[in-house]
Each structure stands twice: as structure tokens, then as C-alpha cells.
Design a protein around this motif. Structure first.
Motif, PDB file in Angstrom:
ATOM      1  N   ARG A 192       0.823  -1.205   0.000  1.00 22.86           N
ATOM      2  CA  ARG A 192       0.000   0.000   0.000  1.00 22.86           C
ATOM      3  C   ARG A 192       0.864   1.264   0.000  1.00 22.86           C
ATOM      4  O   ARG A 192       0.478   2.280  -0.590  1.00 22.86           O
ATOM      5  CB  ARG A 192      -0.923   0.006   1.227  1.00 22.86           C
ATOM      6  CG  ARG A 192      -2.012  -1.042   1.185  1.00 22.86           C
ATOM      7  CD  ARG A 192      -2.958  -0.798   0.019  1.00 22.86           C
ATOM      8  NE  ARG A 192      -3.674   0.464   0.162  1.00 22.86           N
ATOM      9  CZ  ARG A 192      -4.072   1.212  -0.861  1.00 22.86           C
ATOM     10  NH1 ARG A 192      -3.797   0.839  -2.105  1.00 22.86           N
ATOM     11  NH2 ARG A 192      -4.736   2.325  -0.644  1.00 22.86           N
ATOM     12  N   ILE A 193       2.023   1.222   0.641  1.00 17.48           N
ATOM     13  CA  ILE A 193       2.937   2.362   0.586  1.00 17.48           C
ATOM     14  C   ILE A 193       3.345   2.618  -0.863  1.00 17.48           C
ATOM     15  O   ILE A 193       3.387   3.761  -1.330  1.00 17.48           O
ATOM     16  CB  ILE A 193       4.168   2.122   1.480  1.00 17.48           C
ATOM     17  CG1 ILE A 193       3.756   2.187   2.955  1.00 17.48           C
ATOM     18  CG2 ILE A 193       5.271   3.152   1.191  1.00 17.48           C
ATOM     19  CD1 ILE A 193       4.846   1.750   3.925  1.00 17.48           C
ATOM     20  N   GLY A 194       3.648   1.548  -1.579  1.00 16.03           N
ATOM     21  CA  GLY A 194       3.964   1.683  -3.001  1.00 16.03           C
ATOM     22  C   GLY A 194       2.806   2.260  -3.785  1.00 16.03           C
ATOM     23  O   GLY A 194       2.989   3.122  -4.659  1.00 16.03           O
ATOM     24  N   ASP A 195       1.597   1.813  -3.469  1.00 15.00           N
ATOM     25  CA  ASP A 195       0.404   2.311  -4.172  1.00 15.00           C
ATOM     26  C   ASP A 195       0.215   3.808  -3.944  1.00 15.00           C
ATOM     27  O   ASP A 195      -0.139   4.550  -4.865  1.00 15.00           O
ATOM     28  CB  ASP A 195      -0.848   1.559  -3.700  1.00 15.00           C
ATOM     29  CG  ASP A 195      -0.903   0.125  -4.217  1.00 15.00           C
ATOM     30  OD1 ASP A 195      -0.176  -0.190  -5.175  1.00 15.00           O
ATOM     31  OD2 ASP A 195      -1.666  -0.673  -3.649  1.00 15.00           O
ATOM     32  N   HIS A 196       0.433   4.261  -2.718  1.00 14.47           N
ATOM     33  CA  HIS A 196       0.255   5.691  -2.423  1.00 14.47           C
ATOM     34  C   HIS A 196       1.339   6.533  -3.097  1.00 14.47           C
ATOM     35  O   HIS A 196       1.074   7.668  -3.514  1.00 14.47           O
ATOM     36  CB  HIS A 196       0.249   5.920  -0.918  1.00 14.47           C
ATOM     37  CG  HIS A 196      -1.010   5.444  -0.241  1.00 14.47           C
ATOM     38  ND1 HIS A 196      -2.262   5.914  -0.592  1.00 14.47           N
ATOM     39  CD2 HIS A 196      -1.211   4.537   0.748  1.00 14.47           C
ATOM     40  CE1 HIS A 196      -3.176   5.322   0.165  1.00 14.47           C
ATOM     41  NE2 HIS A 196      -2.565   4.478   0.974  1.00 14.47           N
ATOM     42  N   SER A 197       2.548   5.981  -3.218  1.00 14.96           N
ATOM     43  CA  SER A 197       3.595   6.688  -3.962  1.00 14.96           C
ATOM     44  C   SER A 197       3.200   6.808  -5.435  1.00 14.96           C
ATOM     45  O   SER A 197       3.426   7.842  -6.077  1.00 14.96           O
ATOM     46  CB  SER A 197       4.934   5.952  -3.831  1.00 14.96           C
ATOM     47  OG  SER A 197       5.383   5.948  -2.493  1.00 14.96           O
ATOM     48  N   LYS A 198       2.598   5.758  -5.947  1.00 16.24           N
ATOM     49  CA  LYS A 198       2.088   5.795  -7.325  1.00 16.24           C
ATOM     50  C   LYS A 198       1.018   6.879  -7.458  1.00 16.24           C
ATOM     51  O   LYS A 198       0.975   7.604  -8.463  1.00 16.24           O
ATOM     52  CB  LYS A 198       1.516   4.424  -7.682  1.00 16.24           C
ATOM     53  CG  LYS A 198       0.882   4.342  -9.069  1.00 16.24           C
ATOM     54  CD  LYS A 198       0.315   2.954  -9.318  1.00 16.24           C
ATOM     55  CE  LYS A 198      -0.397   2.877 -10.672  1.00 16.24           C
ATOM     56  NZ  LYS A 198      -0.977   1.530 -10.906  1.00 16.24           N
ATOM     57  N   ASN A 199       0.152   6.993  -6.464  1.00  9.35           N
ATOM     58  CA  ASN A 199      -0.881   8.037  -6.499  1.00  9.35           C
ATOM     59  C   ASN A 199      -0.255   9.427  -6.570  1.00  9.35           C
ATOM     60  O   ASN A 199      -0.733  10.309  -7.296  1.00  9.35           O
ATOM     61  CB  ASN A 199      -1.770   7.947  -5.258  1.00  9.35           C
ATOM     62  CG  ASN A 199      -2.639   6.709  -5.233  1.00  9.35           C
ATOM     63  OD1 ASN A 199      -2.792   6.026  -6.252  1.00  9.35           O
ATOM     64  ND2 ASN A 199      -3.207   6.404  -4.088  1.00  9.35           N
ATOM     65  N   VAL A 200       0.821   9.639  -5.805  1.00  7.27           N
ATOM     66  CA  VAL A 200       1.512  10.929  -5.834  1.00  7.27           C
ATOM     67  C   VAL A 200       2.081  11.191  -7.218  1.00  7.27           C
ATOM     68  O   VAL A 200       1.993  12.313  -7.749  1.00  7.27           O
ATOM     69  CB  VAL A 200       2.629  10.977  -4.766  1.00  7.27           C
ATOM     70  CG1 VAL A 200       3.469  12.249  -4.918  1.00  7.27           C
ATOM     71  CG2 VAL A 200       2.030  10.908  -3.361  1.00  7.27           C
ATOM     72  N   ALA A 201       2.650  10.160  -7.837  1.00 10.42           N
ATOM     73  CA  ALA A 201       3.192  10.306  -9.195  1.00 10.42           C
ATOM     74  C   ALA A 201       2.092  10.707 -10.180  1.00 10.42           C
ATOM     75  O   ALA A 201       2.296  11.572 -11.049  1.00 10.42           O
ATOM     76  CB  ALA A 201       3.851   9.003  -9.635  1.00 10.42           C
TER      77      ALA A 201
END
Length: 233
Positions: free
Chosen positions: A199-208
Motif C-alpha cells: 500500500r505504501i507503493g500504491d500511495h507513492s504511485k498516487n503521488v506520481a
């Protein structure tokens, strides 16, 4: 007061908001670093520090969100400035959720330490995934600071690595549980840890994706990667 003076004040307020967002990002980065340390060394001290930072992250999110709402009310920004403020608001929400996942990791590490058996399971594999996820956040914050859409696209690609690590780890845990049902409880602890990392990776993707929205004015949340790449050329 001249329009130029007003514009200068507004630019200063936007820069201040940007700095606050980056400060929050740095705080969440520290949370994740401590969560990885807790996992790597089964450290109750590091896990406790993660939970202490959670209160600061939550407080900062509320404060920055209030500042952004006040900025919109007073300045009534339009076009790109409005996108910037809205993107900041969504970025801090994603950062706060990353902090939540780091706190969840810390709590699961505490549970693992108390139970004991999970230490014999492949927790080392999780450290690799956690480092990947932490790296994505660092890159996302750097891309946000530079408004770099190319770097944002690279983050979208790299998120697949975190997802693949998660899928491979789940398959490995299933094998352990099938071979020895006594490991089921401990394996579930590690599964929840792995999900938090994903989920941390997913939220970083959201920021991108928000960076691309901010720069290009295009919502790419549900677009294919090829479509996103072509849209920023």
C-alpha cells in the motif's frame, strides 16, 4: 496594493505550502525508515518510535489541509494554481495514509516479536519489498519538488516491482501454511505486513499520478501506462 504585489504574496504562500508538504513527506519517510528498522532487527524501540511519529503526521496533515482551504478561500486561485493547491491536498492525504501503513507495520512487528514463530518465516523477503516501497516515496517526493513528469512515469513503472514482490511473497507464505498449519497465525502477521508495504507503493504511485495531473492537467488515475507516456510527450 498592486496586482503584482498580490501575485507575489500568493506565490510566497504557494511556496510555503509546498515546503510544508515536503516537510510532511520527510516525516513520513522517517516513519517508514523506522518501520523497516523494526522489521529488520525485530526492534520494539524502533516500532515504538514509528507510533510516536504517527501523532505528528496526523497533526501536520490537519494543519496543512486547513492552510490549503484558507488559501483557496482567500485567493480563489484558478487554472494551474488551483490544480497545484488541489494536488497538494491529495498528496498530503496519501502521505498520511503511508504513515498509517508504517504504523501498521510497526504494530505487526510487535505482534511478531510477542508470538515468536514468525521469526523462522521468510521475513527477510519483506525487507526487500519495504526498501523498494521506501525508494518509491523518495523518488515521488523528488519528482514533486521538481514537477518532473518523466520521473513520475518511472515511478508508475517501478510500482509493478513492489506488486510482484508482494505476489511472490504471498505465494511463499501459502506454501509455508500448507506444509505446516502451525505457521498460519504467524504467516498472517507477515501477510498483513506485506500488504502494508504494498500500500505504501500504491500511495507513492498516487503521488506520481498527481504530479502528471498538476503539470499536464490530465487525470491519469485509470489510464494505461502506454497512454500516460504518450500524453506527456
Amino acid at each position: 496594493m498592486t496586482d503584482k504585489h498580490l501575485s507575489s504574496q500568493f506565490d510566497g504562500e504557494l511556496n510555503q505550502a509546498s515546503a510544508r508538504v515536503m516537510d510532511l513527506g520527510g516525516l513520513v519517510e522517517n516513519q517508514i525508515r523506522l518501520a523497516i528498522e523494526a522489521l529488520s532487527h525485530f526492534s520494539l524501540e524502533a516500532a515504538a518510535q514509528v507510533e510516536v511519529l504517527e501523532a505528528r503526521v496526523n497533526r501536520m496533515e490537519v494543519e496543512i489541509d486547513h492552510e490549503l482551504i484558507t488559501l483557496i478561500a482567500r485567493r480563489q486561485p484558478t487554472a494551474r494554481d488551483l490544480r497545484l493547491v488541489m494536488a497538494f491536498s491529495k498528496v498530503i492525504a496519501n502521505l498520511e495514509r503511508m504513515g498509517d501503513e508504517a504504523t501498521r507495520m510497526a504494530r505487526m512487528v510487535r505482534s511478531i516479536i510477542e508470538r515468536g514463530p514468525a521469526r523462522a518465516l521468510p521475513s527477510g523477503d519483506l525487507r526487500t519489498a519495504a526498501e523498494l516501497a521506501a525508494g518509491l516515496l523518495r523518488k515521488a517526493l523528488d519528482a514533486l519538488a521538481r514537477l518532473d513528469t518523466r520521473a513520475a512515469v518511472d515511478i508508475l513503472k517501478e510500482d509493478d516491482l513492489v506488486d510482484r514482490e508482494f505476489d511472490g511473497f504471498v505465494r511463499k507464505l501459502v506454501t509455508y501454511m500448507m506444509e505446516d498449519p502451525r505457521t498460519i497465525s504467524a504467516s498472517l502477521d507477515l501477510l498483513f505486513l506485506a500488504k502494508a508495504i504494498e500500500r505504501i507503493g500504491d500511495h507513492s504511485k498516487n503521488v506520481a499520478e498527481l504530479i502528471i495531473y498538476l503539470v499536464e492537467g490530465k487525470d491519469v488515475r485509470h489510464a494505461a501506462l502506454e497512454e500516460i507516456e504518450s500524453s506527456i510527450q
